[in-house]
Scaffold this motif. Structure first.
Motif, PDB file in Angstrom:
ATOM      1  N   VAL A   7       0.838  -1.193   0.000  1.00 55.56           N
ATOM      2  CA  VAL A   7       0.000   0.000   0.000  1.00 55.56           C
ATOM      3  C   VAL A   7       0.879   1.252   0.000  1.00 55.56           C
ATOM      4  O   VAL A   7       0.655   2.188  -0.777  1.00 55.56           O
ATOM      5  CB  VAL A   7      -0.972  -0.005   1.198  1.00 55.56           C
ATOM      6  CG1 VAL A   7      -1.660   1.338   1.361  1.00 55.56           C
ATOM      7  CG2 VAL A   7      -2.005  -1.114   1.042  1.00 55.56           C
ATOM      8  N   LEU A   8       1.894   1.277   0.852  1.00 58.40           N
ATOM      9  CA  LEU A   8       2.803   2.427   0.885  1.00 58.40           C
ATOM     10  C   LEU A   8       3.537   2.595  -0.440  1.00 58.40           C
ATOM     11  O   LEU A   8       3.708   3.711  -0.932  1.00 58.40           O
ATOM     12  CB  LEU A   8       3.818   2.283   2.021  1.00 58.40           C
ATOM     13  CG  LEU A   8       3.314   2.620   3.408  1.00 58.40           C
ATOM     14  CD1 LEU A   8       4.367   2.294   4.455  1.00 58.40           C
ATOM     15  CD2 LEU A   8       2.910   4.085   3.492  1.00 58.40           C
ATOM     16  N   GLU A   9       3.966   1.495  -0.995  1.00 61.71           N
ATOM     17  CA  GLU A   9       4.652   1.536  -2.287  1.00 61.71           C
ATOM     18  C   GLU A   9       3.747   2.177  -3.344  1.00 61.71           C
ATOM     19  O   GLU A   9       4.184   3.039  -4.105  1.00 61.71           O
ATOM     20  CB  GLU A   9       5.054   0.118  -2.701  1.00 61.71           C
ATOM     21  CG  GLU A   9       5.887   0.046  -3.948  1.00 61.71           C
ATOM     22  CD  GLU A   9       7.319   0.524  -3.763  1.00 61.71           C
ATOM     23  OE1 GLU A   9       7.932   0.874  -4.780  1.00 61.71           O
ATOM     24  OE2 GLU A   9       7.823   0.538  -2.632  1.00 61.71           O
ATOM     25  N   ARG A  46      -7.506   7.609  12.685  1.00 67.24           N
ATOM     26  CA  ARG A  46      -7.945   6.608  13.670  1.00 67.24           C
ATOM     27  C   ARG A  46      -8.921   5.584  13.111  1.00 67.24           C
ATOM     28  O   ARG A  46      -9.407   4.730  13.859  1.00 67.24           O
ATOM     29  CB  ARG A  46      -8.600   7.313  14.848  1.00 67.24           C
ATOM     30  CG  ARG A  46      -7.627   8.111  15.665  1.00 67.24           C
ATOM     31  CD  ARG A  46      -8.322   8.722  16.850  1.00 67.24           C
ATOM     32  NE  ARG A  46      -7.366   9.516  17.612  1.00 67.24           N
ATOM     33  CZ  ARG A  46      -7.657  10.653  18.191  1.00 67.24           C
ATOM     34  NH1 ARG A  46      -8.880  11.143  18.118  1.00 67.24           N
ATOM     35  NH2 ARG A  46      -6.745  11.307  18.858  1.00 67.24           N
ATOM     36  N   CYS A  47      -9.226   5.661  11.831  1.00 66.47           N
ATOM     37  CA  CYS A  47     -10.236   4.754  11.290  1.00 66.47           C
ATOM     38  C   CYS A  47      -9.802   3.303  11.452  1.00 66.47           C
ATOM     39  O   CYS A  47      -8.631   2.981  11.331  1.00 66.47           O
ATOM     40  CB  CYS A  47     -10.538   5.082   9.828  1.00 66.47           C
ATOM     41  SG  CYS A  47      -9.199   4.741   8.711  1.00 66.47           S
ATOM     42  N   ARG A  48     -10.765   2.462  11.765  1.00 63.43           N
ATOM     43  CA  ARG A  48     -10.481   1.041  11.981  1.00 63.43           C
ATOM     44  C   ARG A  48     -10.872   0.177  10.799  1.00 63.43           C
ATOM     45  O   ARG A  48     -10.433  -0.961  10.691  1.00 63.43           O
ATOM     46  CB  ARG A  48     -11.218   0.554  13.230  1.00 63.43           C
ATOM     47  CG  ARG A  48     -10.674   1.187  14.508  1.00 63.43           C
ATOM     48  CD  ARG A  48     -11.571   0.892  15.651  1.00 63.43           C
ATOM     49  NE  ARG A  48     -12.782   1.702  15.409  1.00 63.43           N
ATOM     50  CZ  ARG A  48     -13.765   1.857  16.250  1.00 63.43           C
ATOM     51  NH1 ARG A  48     -13.747   1.250  17.386  1.00 63.43           N
ATOM     52  NH2 ARG A  48     -14.797   2.612  15.960  1.00 63.43           N
ATOM     53  N   ASP A  49     -11.699   0.730   9.938  1.00 62.33           N
ATOM     54  CA  ASP A  49     -12.111  -0.046   8.767  1.00 62.33           C
ATOM     55  C   ASP A  49     -12.454   0.911   7.632  1.00 62.33           C
ATOM     56  O   ASP A  49     -12.457   2.126   7.803  1.00 62.33           O
ATOM     57  CB  ASP A  49     -13.276  -0.976   9.091  1.00 62.33           C
ATOM     58  CG  ASP A  49     -14.497  -0.261   9.632  1.00 62.33           C
ATOM     59  OD1 ASP A  49     -14.802   0.862   9.174  1.00 62.33           O
ATOM     60  OD2 ASP A  49     -15.172  -0.830  10.504  1.00 62.33           O
ATOM     61  N   ILE A  50     -12.746   0.350   6.484  1.00 65.07           N
ATOM     62  CA  ILE A  50     -12.988   1.157   5.287  1.00 65.07           C
ATOM     63  C   ILE A  50     -14.208   2.045   5.449  1.00 65.07           C
ATOM     64  O   ILE A  50     -14.225   3.178   4.957  1.00 65.07           O
ATOM     65  CB  ILE A  50     -13.082   0.268   4.017  1.00 65.07           C
ATOM     66  CG1 ILE A  50     -13.063   1.118   2.739  1.00 65.07           C
ATOM     67  CG2 ILE A  50     -14.295  -0.630   4.059  1.00 65.07           C
ATOM     68  CD1 ILE A  50     -11.775   1.794   2.447  1.00 65.07           C
ATOM     69  N   LEU A 106      -7.513   1.770  -3.092  1.00 69.33           N
ATOM     70  CA  LEU A 106      -6.285   1.368  -2.403  1.00 69.33           C
ATOM     71  C   LEU A 106      -6.544   1.146  -0.910  1.00 69.33           C
ATOM     72  O   LEU A 106      -6.000   0.217  -0.309  1.00 69.33           O
ATOM     73  CB  LEU A 106      -5.201   2.422  -2.600  1.00 69.33           C
ATOM     74  CG  LEU A 106      -3.859   2.129  -1.960  1.00 69.33           C
ATOM     75  CD1 LEU A 106      -3.240   0.851  -2.540  1.00 69.33           C
ATOM     76  CD2 LEU A 106      -2.920   3.310  -2.131  1.00 69.33           C
ATOM     77  N   ALA A 107      -7.400   1.968  -0.326  1.00 73.21           N
ATOM     78  CA  ALA A 107      -7.662   1.892   1.116  1.00 73.21           C
ATOM     79  C   ALA A 107      -8.364   0.607   1.522  1.00 73.21           C
ATOM     80  O   ALA A 107      -8.328   0.233   2.697  1.00 73.21           O
ATOM     81  CB  ALA A 107      -8.480   3.096   1.562  1.00 73.21           C
ATOM     82  N   ARG A 108      -8.961  -0.091   0.586  1.00 71.99           N
ATOM     83  CA  ARG A 108      -9.609  -1.366   0.928  1.00 71.99           C
ATOM     84  C   ARG A 108      -8.596  -2.331   1.534  1.00 71.99           C
ATOM     85  O   ARG A 108      -8.951  -3.159   2.357  1.00 71.99           O
ATOM     86  CB  ARG A 108     -10.231  -1.987  -0.310  1.00 71.99           C
ATOM     87  CG  ARG A 108     -11.436  -1.258  -0.793  1.00 71.99           C
ATOM     88  CD  ARG A 108     -12.006  -1.906  -2.025  1.00 71.99           C
ATOM     89  NE  ARG A 108     -13.099  -1.077  -2.516  1.00 71.99           N
ATOM     90  CZ  ARG A 108     -13.519  -1.090  -3.741  1.00 71.99           C
ATOM     91  NH1 ARG A 108     -12.982  -1.892  -4.638  1.00 71.99           N
ATOM     92  NH2 ARG A 108     -14.503  -0.297  -4.110  1.00 71.99           N
ATOM     93  N   CYS A 109      -7.353  -2.218   1.128  1.00 68.62           N
ATOM     94  CA  CYS A 109      -6.298  -3.106   1.634  1.00 68.62           C
ATOM     95  C   CYS A 109      -5.877  -2.740   3.057  1.00 68.62           C
ATOM     96  O   CYS A 109      -5.582  -3.626   3.855  1.00 68.62           O
ATOM     97  CB  CYS A 109      -5.062  -3.039   0.731  1.00 68.62           C
ATOM     98  SG  CYS A 109      -5.382  -3.525  -0.963  1.00 68.62           S
ATOM     99  N   ASP A 110      -5.818  -1.437   3.358  1.00 73.13           N
ATOM    100  CA  ASP A 110      -5.375  -0.989   4.677  1.00 73.13           C
ATOM    101  C   ASP A 110      -5.888   0.434   4.919  1.00 73.13           C
ATOM    102  O   ASP A 110      -5.167   1.414   4.734  1.00 73.13           O
ATOM    103  CB  ASP A 110      -3.844  -1.031   4.762  1.00 73.13           C
ATOM    104  CG  ASP A 110      -3.324  -0.901   6.181  1.00 73.13           C
ATOM    105  OD1 ASP A 110      -4.029  -0.325   7.036  1.00 73.13           O
ATOM    106  OD2 ASP A 110      -2.205  -1.375   6.432  1.00 73.13           O
TER     107      ASP A 110
END
Length: 132
Positions: A7-9, A46-50, A106-110
């Motif tokens: 994800v960072l990449e 602080r989000c914990r999920d999508i 992309l955020a679905r992954c993390d």
């Protein structure tokens, strides 16, 4: 490679996502200066999920027209300073549908990682500043 590293990449190396990230960060930086509301950035980090990240993105983008209009007016009145040459304030600080869609995908992954990176970069962004 772990999921977070991938994800960072993508956030920092994939050209399409990088452009979307940069536009979203510029918009969030304008939001920070105009709205003076740091709660949105805390919510993103602080989000914990999508669904929580989507809620934070919605909260920020929901007021986009107002933020951009106030930014443009504030620059004209000298309340805000853009630290680079900028002929189209609204265009430069706007975020579009495609940008949001790429970041959400992309955020679905993390979602926590993406939210934290976006919030951190926006808080650190120095391209728009209050003059007072």
């Amino acid at each position: 490679m772990s999921g977070s590293k991938e994800v960072l990449e993508k956030l920092f190396r994939d050209e399409e996502i990088k452009r979307a990230r940069e536009r979203f960060v510029r918009y969030l930086a304008a939001y920070k200066v105009v709205e003076a509301n740091l709660a949105l950035f805390d919510k993103m980090a602080r989000c914990r999920d999508i669904s929580e990240l989507l809620s934070a993105i919605y909260e920020g983008v929901r007021v986009k027209d107002r933020v951009l209009a106030r930014l443009e007016d504030g620059v004209k009145r000298g309340e805000y300073k853009i630290t680079f040459e900028c002929k189209d304030v609204k265009g430069t600080f706007s975020v579009g549908h495609d940008d949001v869609e790429k970041l959400i995908d992309l955020a679905r992954c993390d979602p926590k990682l993406v939210g934290t990176v976006l919030a951190t970069l926006a808080l650190a962004y120095g391209g728009v500043q209050p003059t007072r």
